[in-house]
Write a protein that holds these residues in place. Structure first.
Motif, PDB file in Angstrom:
ATOM      1  N   SER A   1       0.817  -1.210   0.000  1.00 18.31           N
ATOM      2  CA  SER A   1       0.000   0.000   0.000  1.00 18.31           C
ATOM      3  C   SER A   1       0.856   1.268   0.000  1.00 18.31           C
ATOM      4  O   SER A   1       0.383   2.333  -0.365  1.00 18.31           O
ATOM      5  CB  SER A   1      -0.955   0.008   1.192  1.00 18.31           C
ATOM      6  OG  SER A   1      -0.238  -0.077   2.406  1.00 18.31           O
ATOM      7  N   GLU A   2       2.121   1.128   0.404  1.00 15.56           N
ATOM      8  CA  GLU A   2       3.040   2.276   0.410  1.00 15.56           C
ATOM      9  C   GLU A   2       4.462   1.761   0.262  1.00 15.56           C
ATOM     10  O   GLU A   2       4.832   0.784   0.895  1.00 15.56           O
ATOM     11  CB  GLU A   2       2.907   3.057   1.720  1.00 15.56           C
ATOM     12  CG  GLU A   2       3.872   4.190   1.867  1.00 15.56           C
ATOM     13  CD  GLU A   2       3.770   4.897   3.220  1.00 15.56           C
ATOM     14  OE1 GLU A   2       4.737   5.571   3.582  1.00 15.56           O
ATOM     15  OE2 GLU A   2       2.752   4.764   3.914  1.00 15.56           O
TER      16      GLU A   2
ATOM     17  N   SER B   1       7.902   3.948   0.216  1.00 16.27           N
ATOM     18  CA  SER B   1       8.670   5.194   0.165  1.00 16.27           C
ATOM     19  C   SER B   1      10.131   4.954   0.526  1.00 16.27           C
ATOM     20  O   SER B   1      10.839   5.880   0.907  1.00 16.27           O
ATOM     21  CB  SER B   1       8.057   6.218   1.126  1.00 16.27           C
ATOM     22  OG  SER B   1       8.105   5.738   2.462  1.00 16.27           O
TER      23      SER B   1
END
Length: 136
Positions: free
Chosen positions: A47-48, A50
């Motif tokens: 979902s992420e 980074s």
């Protein structure tokens, strides 16, 4: 003295019998039923992501968050979001508890690189998790 020695030996045997939890690998979209526990886990996706790409200079290391669906035979599926780091102020956690089990995210692969970042990684992620029975 003999009783002390026998006690030490039996403790050592008990410790060697307790095997370390096995690392479970899941590809994105894959579901596995666990042999040692009556649960099934599905890796729904990332979902992420980074995380600082390899070869880049970043202000912080970044984080990847895996969406995992877990269910026991008698329960409805529950989604857990596990991160590559614990950071309470941002709501990130590496481990979560579910019905007497602790599920921990160990790794997310592949790691982004400076040329492509996370572009093109969707669908090709793989995670490593560990499931342990919570002691009472």
């Amino acid at each position: 003295m003999i009783f002390t020695l026998a006690s030490c030996i039996s403790k050592k045997d008990a410790q060697s019998d307790a095997k370390a939890p096995e690392t479970i690998y899941l590809n994105e979209g894959q579901k596995k039923s666990l042999k040692e526990f009556p649960i099934a886990i599905k890796f729904k996706g990332i979902s992420e992501d980074s995380r600082c790409p390899e070869g880049a200079n970043c202000i912080w290391a970044g984080v990847a968050v895996a969406a995992i669906e877990i269910m026991e035979k008698s329960t409805k599926p529950v989604q857990l979001n596990l991160a590559t780091m614990d950071m309470q102020e941002r709501g990130y956690q590496k481990s979560a508890n579910f019905n007497g089990y602790t599920i921990s995210l160990q790794n997310v692969l592949p790691y982004p690189n400076a040329d492509h970042g996370t572009q093109g990684l969707k669908g090709s992620y793989k995670i490593a998790i560990v499931v342990k029975k919570t002691s009472n």
